[in-house]
Design an enzyme around this catalytic site. Structure first.
Site, PDB file in Angstrom:
ATOM      1  N   SER B 176       0.867  -1.335  -0.157  1.00 33.15           N
ATOM      2  CA  SER B 176      -0.080  -0.223  -0.091  1.00 33.15           C
ATOM      3  C   SER B 176       0.918   1.280   0.005  1.00 33.15           C
ATOM      4  O   SER B 176       1.829   1.267  -0.914  1.00 33.15           O
ATOM      5  CB  SER B 176      -0.864  -0.155   1.338  1.00 33.15           C
ATOM      6  OG  SER B 176      -1.866   0.878   0.939  1.00 33.15           O
ATOM      7  N   ASP B 344      -8.790  -6.780  -4.590  1.00 37.64           N
ATOM      8  CA  ASP B 344      -8.252  -5.208  -4.260  1.00 37.64           C
ATOM      9  C   ASP B 344      -8.554  -4.311  -5.136  1.00 37.64           C
ATOM     10  O   ASP B 344      -8.152  -3.915  -6.277  1.00 37.64           O
ATOM     11  CB  ASP B 344      -6.627  -5.114  -3.951  1.00 37.64           C
ATOM     12  CG  ASP B 344      -6.412  -3.905  -3.482  1.00 37.64           C
ATOM     13  OD1 ASP B 344      -7.111  -2.823  -3.154  1.00 37.64           O
ATOM     14  OD2 ASP B 344      -5.119  -3.903  -2.974  1.00 37.64           O
ATOM     15  N   HIS B 377      -7.973  -5.164  -0.427  1.00 38.63           N
ATOM     16  CA  HIS B 377      -6.544  -4.715  -0.118  1.00 38.63           C
ATOM     17  C   HIS B 377      -6.006  -5.108   1.131  1.00 38.63           C
ATOM     18  O   HIS B 377      -4.723  -5.130   1.023  1.00 38.63           O
ATOM     19  CB  HIS B 377      -7.032  -3.222   0.219  1.00 38.63           C
ATOM     20  CG  HIS B 377      -5.407  -2.375   0.317  1.00 38.63           C
ATOM     21  ND1 HIS B 377      -4.628  -2.366  -0.703  1.00 38.63           N
ATOM     22  CD2 HIS B 377      -5.197  -1.482   1.197  1.00 38.63           C
ATOM     23  CE1 HIS B 377      -3.646  -1.396  -0.469  1.00 38.63           C
ATOM     24  NE2 HIS B 377      -3.792  -1.016   0.945  1.00 38.63           N
TER      25      HIS B 377
END
Lengths: 401, 401
Positions: B176, B344, B377
């Site tokens: 991320s 995601d 995610h």
């Protein structure tokens, strides 16, 4: 943006919202009775002598009774249909939220049908809701207003139509929460509904949708200005929280590709980022704030809470089928038209397909159309041109005298 | 939940966060210089005599330096890694946020590598950030803290590694926002990075991601307790707003099917709905509130604002390529491993594919793996078992002495 209906042709013209006070209390799912109940409504077209050409149009979370035409007295921001102001910004002030769909020659053809639109129970645009005066206290109900359901909204519409002398609906139609009301009608009053048009809707919101609604409500209730729900008359209101709620909702109404196409990562400043936390840097940030601000000016936060709660409760299988959607739909006699949009991730096509399959398994007349369109849930307000032929053909089978 | 790594084997054991004060000011993209700057860090494994076996691990929005092992003094809620407490609730207190990935025999194998983890610039877990004391005033910076970028975070890490006497990284890795830092490293210091591992990351957040971050920041800033950013020392903090921000973020970290599988539309009450606006009715509603509450207890709202702003600014093409991603990556010499997850939707696989294609077009060594996994995610924290062989094989080519 898709090509909209032109305003010059097919308009129902200037209209005025009217009001009816129901003669009796409305019995609610929660066990309470509500009285008095006033219903705000508009009508378009002409009621046939046999009173058999009525289409009830049901609005979504943030709509109102003003579905078509121009408001007689557009009172600034509070009279903007959200199809006009909030969504694509292209339509004029005071235009009804589904004007592209209702009028002479349109999907809901006022040359043939008498279209009735009401503000839903719990609303803030004329129908009794949390901002109405509680006769027990002489002050606004606030959070003392009873928790209402979609079925309660439908019972209120039924009682309202009784006052108008309308016993049976040729059709009941709506998008999103409006589609829920249409489906509820077909179950609660199976012999009073000829056809159901449920657009971008569902038999039960999926868990992610529950989550978004929960967050939106929490944003309002965590605003200190909410004051436990009793902010009416205090001179302040939870606009900050409701703005956040609206922004969350707004993003769920659109699709990621639609946001990418419309805004990309374009900056507010022509040059570069300005290194600011508080000011919008990206155009999409500025857009969201604008959406929030304009919504806060025209909508009541408690109505948002109650309406959001009602649409999360809505679950045909739980309410009417002991967990089985098929069982819930057993008594339906209406023909059903379902329309969904490929990019709608809040009310995805799968839910409409589930309703279609359940009705088909019961041998009920149903058709389901999934329109390929990129704008997400908002398609039900934006893709009017593509819904129109489907709805017109479907309604042609309803033959008012 | 996917099978996690067991805790008994491969643990780095008990660790303690340490601190370094940088000897010089950090020059920031915004034009300001920041001084003093303290960096909180942890290390796992043994630095080789040649100092050539270093892997820098970079954390995401809500992480900290405590990436692996057990905290020496887990200080209640503030010492829970979010992989432990916030995400699946299954791990013990005080466990590092990427413990399943860092340790003997794990993806980042501490038998071979010296793994370094820092709290990022602007953080609230030991590294200088908005809650640190501004030497000019003697009070917390609050919103006077300079707006920082991912590049600023990386420059800070670079200066920190200089203090440790580490000139070159065998690899830099993160998920991320952590992956953004890894990619930024490869551009800012091309001759100092052997390999990049960027997981569930992107070269620039898509517009819907900008929107979610904007809403989260607005939720914090609209909370009156934010006080223009100067709530430190006032005895109150914008926990209500940050709770909403966290709930928005949390739903974007998961996938709709994951929420459906875990919660469905199950009610809190065994019987039926209870007709309440204020109390959670659905289990997913209760879960979100719990997530919000636990996050608020351990995290600083201003750090959330600054970190969210940094990750929305991050845009390799804009920063380094005059709009061209390929141009931005021209100077990269590191080998690059990209991992993305099919479900995601916040950092979708398409973004990793774009990086892969741009690097491949430049003739740079790159591989991209899209793992089919349902958790959205959060997979970068949850799907450790499936990432491990990919990362181990990729890092095997880095040959520390």
């Amino acid at each position: 943006m898709p090509p909209g209906q032109t305003l010059a042709t097919g308009s129902v013209g200037t209209v005025e919202t009217r009001y009816v006070d129901l003669p009796e209390a409305v019995r609610l799912d929660c066990g309470r009775q509500l009285r008095p109940v006033r219903v705000a409504y508009e009508t378009y077209g002409t009621l046939s002598p046999a009173r058999d050409n009525v289409i009830l149009v049901c609005h979504a979370l943030s709509g109102d009774a003003h579905a078509a035409g121009f408001a007689k007295a557009p009172s600034g921001s509070t009279r903007d249909g959200f199809g006009a102001e909030d969504r694509d910004g292209s339509a004029g002030k005071g235009l009804g939220w589904w004007d592209g769909m209702i009028g002479p020659g349109k999907a809901f053809d006022t040359d043939r049908f008498f279209v009735v639109s009401t503000n839903l129970l719990g609303g803030c645009r004329g129908t009794t809701g949390p901002s109405s005066v509680d006769p027990a206290t002489g002050r606004a109900y606030g959070s003392d207003f009873p928790v209402v359901t979609v079925a309660d909204m439908v019972r209120t519409q039924r009682a309202f139509l009784d006052v108008l002398g309308i016993e049976r609906l040729a059709a009941v139609a709506g998008g999103s929460l409006g589609g829920m009301q249409a489906l509820e009608w077909a179950i609660l009053y199976p012999d009073k509904v000829g056809a159901v048009v449920a657009i971008a809707s569902t038999h039960a919101l999926h868990p992610q949708g529950l989550a978004w609604n929960s967050i939106a409500r929490d944003a309002i209730m965590r605003d200190p200005a909410w004051q436990g729900g009793h902010y009416h008359g205090t001179g302040t209101a939870p606009g900050a929280g409701m703005g956040v709620a609206r922004m969350v909702g707004h993003v769920t109404y659109l699709s990621a590709p639609a946001l990418a196409e419309r805004f990309g990562r374009r900056l507010q400043s022509a040059d570069d980022v300005r290194y600011t936390i508080t000011e919008p840097e990206f155009q999409v940030e500025s857009y969201l704030r604008h959406q929030a601000d304009s919504f806060v000016r025209r909508f009541d936060a408690n109505t948002y809470l109650y309406t959001s709660r009602a649409l999360t409760y809505f679950d045909l299988a739980r309410q009417h089928g002991e967990g089985s959607l098929g069982r819930a739909l057993e008594g339906v006699s209406a023909r059903t038209l379902l329309i969904a949009f490929s990019s709608d991730w809040l009310y995805p096509p799968a839910a409409s397909r589930e309703i279609e399959e359940a009705l088909r398994a019961l041998g009920k007349p149903v058709e389901c159309h999934v329109i390929e369109a990129p704008y997400g849930h908002d398609c039900f307000l934006l893709e009017e041109a593509r819904q129109t032929p489907i709805i017109r053909r479907f309604l042609a089978e309803e033959t008012p005298s």
